[in-house]
Design an enzyme around this catalytic site. Structure first.
Site, PDB file in Angstrom:
ATOM      1  N   ASP A 154       9.170   3.048   2.279  1.00 55.48           N
ATOM      2  CA  ASP A 154       7.976   3.843   2.535  1.00 55.48           C
ATOM      3  C   ASP A 154       7.680   3.752   4.033  1.00 55.48           C
ATOM      4  O   ASP A 154       7.102   2.772   4.498  1.00 55.48           O
ATOM      5  CB  ASP A 154       6.800   3.325   1.694  1.00 55.48           C
ATOM      6  CG  ASP A 154       5.528   4.121   1.944  1.00 55.48           C
ATOM      7  OD1 ASP A 154       5.466   4.884   2.927  1.00 55.48           O
ATOM      8  OD2 ASP A 154       4.577   3.966   1.134  1.00 55.48           O
ATOM      9  N   PHE A 168       0.859  -1.193   0.000  1.00 54.50           N
ATOM     10  CA  PHE A 168       0.000   0.000   0.000  1.00 54.50           C
ATOM     11  C   PHE A 168       0.886   1.231   0.000  1.00 54.50           C
ATOM     12  O   PHE A 168       1.637   1.475   0.939  1.00 54.50           O
ATOM     13  CB  PHE A 168      -0.960   0.065   1.201  1.00 54.50           C
ATOM     14  CG  PHE A 168      -1.861   1.261   1.104  1.00 54.50           C
ATOM     15  CD1 PHE A 168      -3.026   1.215   0.356  1.00 54.50           C
ATOM     16  CD2 PHE A 168      -1.506   2.477   1.688  1.00 54.50           C
ATOM     17  CE1 PHE A 168      -3.830   2.340   0.207  1.00 54.50           C
ATOM     18  CE2 PHE A 168      -2.299   3.610   1.535  1.00 54.50           C
ATOM     19  CZ  PHE A 168      -3.466   3.535   0.792  1.00 54.50           C
ATOM     20  N   LYS A 179       2.116  11.462   7.080  1.00 52.16           N
ATOM     21  CA  LYS A 179       1.228  11.223   8.215  1.00 52.16           C
ATOM     22  C   LYS A 179       1.657  11.975   9.483  1.00 52.16           C
ATOM     23  O   LYS A 179       1.375  13.153   9.601  1.00 52.16           O
ATOM     24  CB  LYS A 179       1.076   9.709   8.443  1.00 52.16           C
ATOM     25  CG  LYS A 179       0.320   9.059   7.277  1.00 52.16           C
ATOM     26  CD  LYS A 179      -0.295   7.722   7.579  1.00 52.16           C
ATOM     27  CE  LYS A 179      -1.288   7.342   6.492  1.00 52.16           C
ATOM     28  NZ  LYS A 179      -0.900   6.203   5.684  1.00 52.16           N
TER      29      LYS A 179
HETATM   30  C1  LIG Z   1      -1.055   6.238   4.209  1.00 56.51           C
HETATM   31  C2  LIG Z   1       0.066   5.681   3.417  1.00 56.51           C
HETATM   32  C3  LIG Z   1       0.421   6.236   2.178  1.00 56.51           C
HETATM   33  C4  LIG Z   1      -0.364   7.332   1.506  1.00 56.51           C
HETATM   34  O1  LIG Z   1      -0.461   8.476   2.256  1.00 56.51           O
HETATM   35  P1  LIG Z   1      -1.631   9.553   1.901  1.00 56.51           P
HETATM   36  O2  LIG Z   1      -1.293  10.723   2.767  1.00 56.51           O
HETATM   37  O3  LIG Z   1      -2.931   8.907   2.268  1.00 56.51           O
HETATM   38  O4  LIG Z   1      -1.539   9.836   0.455  1.00 56.51           O
HETATM   39  C5  LIG Z   1       1.528   5.711   1.534  1.00 56.51           C
HETATM   40  N1  LIG Z   1       2.231   4.697   2.065  1.00 56.51           N
HETATM   41  C6  LIG Z   1       1.903   4.125   3.252  1.00 56.51           C
HETATM   42  C7  LIG Z   1       2.734   3.007   3.789  1.00 56.51           C
HETATM   43  C8  LIG Z   1       0.800   4.583   3.957  1.00 56.51           C
HETATM   44  O5  LIG Z   1       0.452   4.008   5.113  1.00 56.51           O
END
Ligand SMILES: *Cc1c(COP(=O)(O)O)cnc(C)c1O
Length: 401
Positions: free
Chosen positions: A227, A142, A256
């Site tokens: 990520d 994700f 985040k």
């Molecule tokens: C939430 C998330 C994203 C995307 O972030 P957004 O601010 O919702 O675009 C990308 N990678 C990971 C691992 C995430 O948990």
């Protein structure tokens, strides 16, 4: 008269796109680990907006920094400079040991930015023939919701009906070193991977996997992009989850909790080489790096460290995980996690995690089901021992058999 929960939900349903299916609780206030609904009921937040509010809801010091900056200057665009950006760069680079920073807004934008930069790096530095760059990604990844990203998702909900998609991605199973080795060729520019797969259900790779991935990337001149948008900034009990593996990524993505939930702020952190390929005009964002975002992010990072939220995440995570493991239940299949990134996987025969989340809500806990059978638990990192123990009592009441 203030509108009722039912009427607000009805209006949302009537006017909004139905791209989410939230729990039917309408929140109007938050403080620390708690949120309150419009009827005054209090809940312990065990999702933390997918780890965006690691610092707790409405942290007073982040709030103060936001209000102070909002009264002075909010947005200049990057056409001009602002007096916050350099400080933000300095502080986040020092904290994470990075050499270059590129600020964006959402997490997905940080991912897109990294994909762009690493392709260009592949052509200009690694010498990959134009248009041939390949990025290895994992099954069940994700990384966000934009076109580029859903194109390399393997989740049918995320991608079905949205094509055609951009080429240049190869999939390997998460945690499978041989598959990664086999996917490498002379055009491989990057491996983009989550340290722990969050949305997939808090999936932790086998011990030693990332050490070996790091070695392979170094040997083949492949940029390792971690990520850490969800795992980073204290969630797993370390500043970055890569520390559990004793490795360093070439490119790290954070978002985040970079704003403590006040504002969308994300960043690409990199060695000098990868972000070094971007020249004026080749990438940008109107809001990326704006002074309000920078002031908020600076305060969000500061309280994370000053108030030992990272250490607390480790200690409270251990306590929470141990307590969950102690619940006698024949519907619990697995309890796993690192720090305060936890999951309880239920037996498929239990009929899905959603109804247990509904039952937890009745007991004052907000948690989110993911992938059918898993309850994800990720409270703000400011949670206390007593609050963990109280939460465990509620989990036990709902899951005990
Ligand atoms: C939430 C998330 C994203 C995307 O972030 P957004 O601010 O919702 O675009 C990308 N990678 C990971 C691992 C995430 O948990």
């Amino acid at each position: 008269m203030t509108p009722s929960t039912e009427s607000l939900i009805e209006t949302e349903y009537r006017l909004g796109a139905h791209n989410y299916k939230p729990l039917d609780v309408v929140l109007s206030r938050g403080e620390g680990v708690f949120v309150w609904d419009i009827d005054g009921n209090r809940y312990l937040d065990c999702l933390s907006a997918y780890s965006a509010v690691n610092q707790g809801h409405c942290h007073p010091k982040i709030l103060a920094a936001m209000v102070e900056q909002a009264q002075k200057l909010t947005l200049t665009s990057r056409a001009f400079r602002n007096d916050q950006l350099a400080h933000f760069y300095e502080e986040i680079a020092a904290l994470t040991g990075s050499h270059k920073v590129l600020p964006m807004n959402s997490g997905a934008e940080a991912v897109e930015t990294a994909v762009k930069a690493v392709r260009k790096w592949g052509y200009e530095v690694k010498g990959v023939p134009e248009g041939r760059a390949e990025i290895v990604v994992c099954s069940n990844n994700f990384h966000g919701r934009t076109m580029g990203i859903v194109g390399f998702s393997t989740d049918p909900d995320a991608r079905t009906g949205f094509g055609p998609f951009a080429p240049g991605f190869r999939h390997v199973p998460f945690g499978d070193l041989d598959a990664f080795r086999a996917a490498i060729n002379e055009n491989t520019v990057a491996f983009l991977i989550e340290p722990i797969q969050g949305e997939a259900g808090v999936i932790i790779p086998p011990a030693g996997y990332f050490t070996a991935v790091r070695e392979l990337c170094t040997r083949h001149g492949i940029t390792l992009i971690l990520d850490e948008i969800q795992t980073g900034l204290g969630r797993t009990g370390k500043l970055l989850a890569e520390e559990h593996e004793g490795i360093e990524a070439d490119v790290t993505l954070v978002g985040k909790a970079l704003s403590g939930g006040f504002y969308p702020v994300s960043a690409v952190l990199s060695n000098s080489e990868v972000l070094g390929v971007l020249q004026p005009g080749q990438h940008g964002s109107t809001f990326g790096g704006n002074p309000l975002a920078c002031a908020i992010a600076r305060a969000a990072l500061k309280v994370l460290v000053e108030e030992d939220m990272i250490g607390n995440s480790e200690r409270m995570g251990d306590r929470f995980q141990e307590g969950l493991k102690g619940i006698r239940s024949n519907i619990i299949k697995d309890v796993r996690g690192r720090g305060l990134m936890l999951a309880v996987e239920l037996d498929p025969a239990a009929g899905g995690a959603r109804k247990y989340c509904e039952a937890l809500k009745e007991r004052g806990i907000l948690a989110k089901d993911t992938h059918g059978d898993t309850i994800r638990i990720a409270p703000p990192l400011v949670i206390t021992g007593d609050q963990v123990d109280w939460a465990l009592e509620q989990f036990e009441a709902v899951l005990r058999t």
